[in-house]
Enzyme design. Structure first.
Site, PDB file in Angstrom:
ATOM      1  N   HIS A   1      -8.091  -0.149  22.561  1.00  0.00           N
ATOM      2  CA  HIS A   1      -8.439  -0.435  24.009  1.00  0.00           C
ATOM      3  C   HIS A   1      -9.891   0.148  24.171  1.00  0.00           C
ATOM      4  O   HIS A   1     -10.777  -0.618  24.050  1.00  0.00           O
ATOM      5  CB  HIS A   1      -7.512   0.347  24.840  1.00  0.00           C
TER       6      HIS A   1
ATOM      7  N   CYS B   1      -4.894   7.766  27.603  1.00  0.00           N
ATOM      8  CA  CYS B   1      -5.961   7.466  28.321  1.00  0.00           C
ATOM      9  C   CYS B   1      -5.822   6.535  29.332  1.00  0.00           C
ATOM     10  O   CYS B   1      -5.957   6.776  30.424  1.00  0.00           O
ATOM     11  CB  CYS B   1      -7.311   7.089  27.279  1.00  0.00           C
ATOM     12  N   HIS B   2      -5.306   5.313  28.879  1.00  0.00           N
ATOM     13  CA  HIS B   2      -5.036   4.220  29.829  1.00  0.00           C
ATOM     14  C   HIS B   2      -3.780   3.608  29.884  1.00  0.00           C
ATOM     15  O   HIS B   2      -3.150   2.485  30.179  1.00  0.00           O
ATOM     16  CB  HIS B   2      -6.045   3.127  29.586  1.00  0.00           C
ATOM     17  N   GLY B   3      -2.672   4.365  28.981  1.00  0.00           N
ATOM     18  CA  GLY B   3      -1.193   3.885  28.880  1.00  0.00           C
ATOM     19  C   GLY B   3      -0.965   2.827  27.989  1.00  0.00           C
ATOM     20  O   GLY B   3      -0.017   2.111  28.454  1.00  0.00           O
TER      21      GLY B   3
ATOM     22  N   PRO C   1      -3.228  -2.044  28.788  1.00  0.00           N
ATOM     23  CA  PRO C   1      -4.422  -2.603  28.370  1.00  0.00           C
ATOM     24  C   PRO C   1      -5.017  -2.898  27.050  1.00  0.00           C
ATOM     25  O   PRO C   1      -5.795  -3.817  26.885  1.00  0.00           O
ATOM     26  CB  PRO C   1      -5.534  -1.860  29.246  1.00  0.00           C
TER      27      PRO C   1
END
Lengths: 188, 273, 428
Positions: free
Chosen positions: A128, A152-154, A167
């Site tokens: 990502h 960080c963003h799953g 993501p």
């Protein structure tokens, strides 16, 4: 260039002089332009990785101490690389998924070396935005698919380090590597 | 104001300078500087030519390989080459595999340090490594050789002259300067700045190194080869530099001629030029 | 200010008209170095050197900013990072040689520019401010060049830093604390290297600022010219563009040819071998000298070998060295001759050439070892230097009988000026 000029220039008595004059000035300015652009090249190129960075040696790693179910982090090109010894259960979990349904369709076979299917070696860099996913260190969260989890963003990766949720667009990258013996891997 | 004080300031400095001049002249006449052995017996480097000399010169890679061999067999015992990496040797014409082998077999190993356990150890050199540091406990402090040909006046000729310049102290010198006898443990060499250096003659006999290309390994040849190699270590981009230089100068010449014609044309309607 | 006959900026394209209303940058350029700036028609090639100095400054800023991307201001690795640039960074060798030789090129150009000013008395009214700003630029250049030379942390870097900061130690009372304050220590080390790097990065932009003032001040009276006669009418001038852009383009080509010849074929010719030896605070090189562009001033510094009454020789040397440049600030008021150009001043001209040779001799002695006969020669040469500016110039301006001046620039160029007849008969 001279041909072009002759189209614009009326073919009267002064035409010859005008053409010559224009040609010289255009040529001089063009040369300055070309020279300027050429001089910019080294200024741009100096930012590329230097020879010592490119020569960053390949890393040889002894994997004999990694038990099934364990993983270690090593460094390759100044970035973490995960070396994971998969358990039979993890392998079967990975194989149970129909690769064609995945965001980045790849099978575990394609992501490991022949005869070393239990050795999952990937970069520890989330596809990502480049954070280091959890799951390689002892006691770290492995995420709901038992592989890696990027805090960080799953983004969630499975036991073949394939992207399953979140993501990230791609599976964790498999660096170029080879087994120099049964217990030593050379990355790069 | 300025015109009032200016001359006084000027005369002040002038008088102070002439005072210094007078004192200096008096000393120079009454106590002329004593001659020294360094002053009278130090020699300028010999005339010697290398393939890389001049604006069109290019490195002779075979010679560089021979020079590298001399460095490896002889110099590397005491002198490091820390700015050069093993990978750079590919520029001498060695293949990637050969460079790898050279690095692996290099006598001095790379020191390692494990920050977790605090253990110190060593490992084989890799192509990406620089040549390992060499520590020398004996008399003198052998300089790093990476830049030696740029760090001395007429560097390449200096290296060649120094290597071939060892000799007995001339009797004439001892006669004139009885106190200037070469001290114990030092070696006389007229190409060294103060005539006596700690390094004993490193290249002592023909055939000290075996060249694979069949070149006879005379002391003179070995000295020249290692000097050539050290030109390369100091300026590995020399060939590329000159090559780029000719392209740049060619382009600039054409551009300047055009600029001249353009200037002449622009000014052609202004009188008096 | 500009002359009444200057071309006016008339943008034809709607976009340019729009831009001219909102931000008249093109108009500014047009009036500064374009067709809107009328320049005397008789400038010779010595007038190219101002533009060339500007080119050198830009060259140094561009290459310098890039080198700073790869250089590490740490005494442990500064030397190695320089070699890293030379060996591993793409085109690093070229950028570093371009910067190192660019400094020399800058000084060559600026010295010619300054001596052009001496010969044609460019410092005289109404151009005093241009001259004063120019001297400030020169001082800033010297400081910048000195600190830049320290950065590779070679032997000459280290000992140069030590010796030059030692100059400040000569100042009575505050000398030693001042020296320690400059270095952030007792001897050049990490603190000094780091601040020199910071200031070496900053000063070129300060120079750029003063250069802008210098050029601004120039545009108020307009350029001087070889006759020293002020512009009288339109026939005396030509627009900067295309006449002087073309001429400067050619001059730039010649300059770049010479500069690149040195850069690519003798990049170390102007440097000193000792700076390829890493700094060693325990051992001084046998013969330490600054870079060549400081040699004349270094010779003046070393020329003072005896105490003068109660003033120690060391202090005298420092005072004289700084005075040698500071005296230039007073030049507009020391030279009072009403005639500007050296071309019409026979006596002044002779002394100008003596000064030129004198400075070359000082330069040679400054680069030579501190031994006889160089010291004695530099003492005589330095004596002349001070007498020239402070005694001879004022004297010459009052006793000299100048040669007849042309009526105007046009007359000097064409041999006649129709305007001369008109002004002789104002009724017409």
């Amino acid at each position: 260039m001279a041909d072009e000029a002759s189209i614009d220039t009326p073919a009267d008595g002064t035409g010859e002089g005008v053409r010559r004059r224009d040609f010289i000035n255009i040529a001089a300015v063009s040369f300055a332009g070309v020279g300027g652009l050429a001089a910019v090249w080294p200024l741009v190129r100096q930012m590329s990785p230097s020879a010592d960075v490119l020569a960053e040696s390949s890393t040889e790693i002894d994997i004999s101490a990694i038990q099934p179910g364990q993983a270690i982090k090593a460094v390759f090109r100044k970035q973490p690389v995960f070396l994971r010894n998969l358990t039979p259960k993890e392998i079967s979990e990975a194989d149970a998924v129909d690769a064609s349904t995945l965001r980045d369709p790849q099978t575990l076979e394609q992501r490991t070396k022949e005869g070393h299917k239990n050795w999952l070696i990937t970069m520890g860099v989330c596809t990502h935005l480049g954070c280091v996913p959890l799951g390689a260190g002892e006691g770290e969260v492995k995420g709901e698919f038992g592989g890696y989890f990027c805090p960080c963003h799953g983004s969630v990766y499975d036991t073949a380090a394939r992207i399953r949720k979140g993501p990230a667009p791609k599976n964790l990258e498999v660096p170029p590597y080879e087994f120099t013996s049964d217990t030593v891997v050379k990355i790069g | 104001m300025v015109r009032l004080f200016g001359p006084f300031v000027g005369l002040f400095f002038a008088v102070a300078l002439l005072w210094s001049f007078g004192n200096g002249a008096y000393v120079a006449i009454t106590e002329p500087a004593a001659p020294t052995a360094e002053h009278e017996f130090h020699k300028h480097p010999k005339e010697v030519h290398f393939a890389s000399d001049g604006a069109f010169g290019r490195f002779d890679k075979e010679q560089l390989q021979r020079g590298f061999l001399v460095y490896k067999e002889v110099c590397s015992a005491c002198h490091s080459l820390k700015h050069v990496a093993f990978r750079d040797l590919q520029q001498l014409g060695y293949s990637e595999a050969e460079v790898k082998a050279i690095a692996k077999q290099w006598g001095t190993k790379q020191p390692t340090f494990d920050p977790k356990t605090g253990d110190r150890g060593e490992r084989d050199n890799l192509p990406a490594d620089h040549f390992p540091m060499v520590y020398y406990a004996g008399q003198g402090s052998p300089p790093d050789l990476s830049l030696i040909t740029k760090a001395r006046h007429e560097g390449p000729a200096y290296v060649y002259s120094l290597l071939t310049g060892y000799q007995d102290q001339p009797a004439e010198l001892l006669k004139k300067f009885p106190d200037a006898k070469t001290p114990e443990g030092l070696h006389y060499n007229p190409y060294f700045a103060n005539l006596n250096l700690a390094m004993p003659a490193p290249l002592t006999g023909d055939g000290q190194v075996t060249y694979s290309d069949g070149t006879p390994a005379t002391v003179d040849q070995m000295s020249k080869d290692v000097a050539a190699f050290l030109i390369w270590t100091a300026e590995p981009k020399l060939d590329k530099r000159k090559q780029t230089g000719w392209a740049v100068l060619g382009f600039l010449l054409a551009a300047t001629v055009l600029a001249y014609l353009s200037k002449k044309q622009v000014w052609s309607n202004v009188g008096g030029h | 200010m500009s002359f009444p006959w200057a071309n006016h900026y008339k943008p034809s394209h709607p976009f340019m008209q729009w831009l001219d209303e909102k931000l008249p940058l093109p108009r500014f350029v047009y009036n500064a170095v374009g067709a809107g700036y009328p320049v005397p028609r008789n400038l010779n090639y010595f007038w190219n050197f101002g533009i060339l100095a500007g080119v050198c400054l830009m060259l140094q800023i561009v290459t310098g900013v890039i080198l700073a991307m790869h250089y590490a201001a740490n005494t442990g690795v500064a030397f190695d990072s320089t070699e890293h640039i030379m060996r591993d960074v793409n085109w690093g060798w070229m950028l570093r040689y371009a910067h190192a030789n660019g400094a020399s090129a800058f000084f060559v150009v600026v010295y010619v520019h300054i001596f052009r000013g001496f010969f044609f008395s460019s410092y005289k009214a109404p151009r005093e401010m241009i001259w004063l700003l120019g001297v400030v630029i020169f001082l800033l250049m010297m400081a910048t060049a000195f600190m830049g030379y320290v950065l590779p942390w070679g032997q000459m870097s280290f000992w140069g830093a030590k010796v030059i900061t030692g100059l400040f130690g000569a100042i009575p009372l505050v000398g030693e604390p001042l020296q320690q304050w400059l270095l952030g220590g007792f001897s050049p080390d990490q603190a000094a290297l780091n601040r020199f790097f910071s200031l070496h990065f900053l000063l070129p932009f300060v120079i750029l600022g003063v250069v802008i003032l210098h050029v601004w001040a120039l545009h108020i009276p307009g350029s001087s010219n070889p006759t020293g006669v002020e512009v009288k009418s339109e026939s005396d001038t030509v627009p900067f563009h295309p006449y002087y852009t073309a001429k400067d383009g050619f001059g730039l080509g010649v300059f770049l040819l010479l500069y690149c010849a040195v850069l690519f074929f003798a990049p170390n010719a102007l440097g000193h071998p000792d700076n390829y030896i890493p700094a060693n605070p325990m051992s001084t090189p046998a013969h330490i000298v600054p870079e060549w562009y400081f040699w004349p001033f270094y010779a003046i510094l070393r020329a003072f070998t005896s105490d003068f009454f109660f003033i120690p020789a060391k202090l005298m040397g420092v005072l004289a060295m700084f005075s040698a440049i500071l005296v230039w600030f007073f030049l507009p008021w020391l030279d009072t001759s009403p005639v500007r150009s050296g071309l019409y001043r026979p006596l002044f001209r002779k002394f100008f050439y003596v000064l030129l040779v004198d400075v070359l001799i000082l330069g040679y002695c400054g680069g030579a070892p501190a031994a006889e006969p160089y010291v004695m020669i530099s003492q005589i040469a330095a004596t002349y230097y001070f007498l020239h500016f402070l005694v001879i110039l004022p004297l010459v301006s009052s006793i000299e009988k100048p040669e007849p001046l042309p009526y105007s620039i046009t007359e000097a160029v064409l041999g006649k000026d129709d305007g001369a007849v008109l002004s002789a008969n104002p009724a017409a």
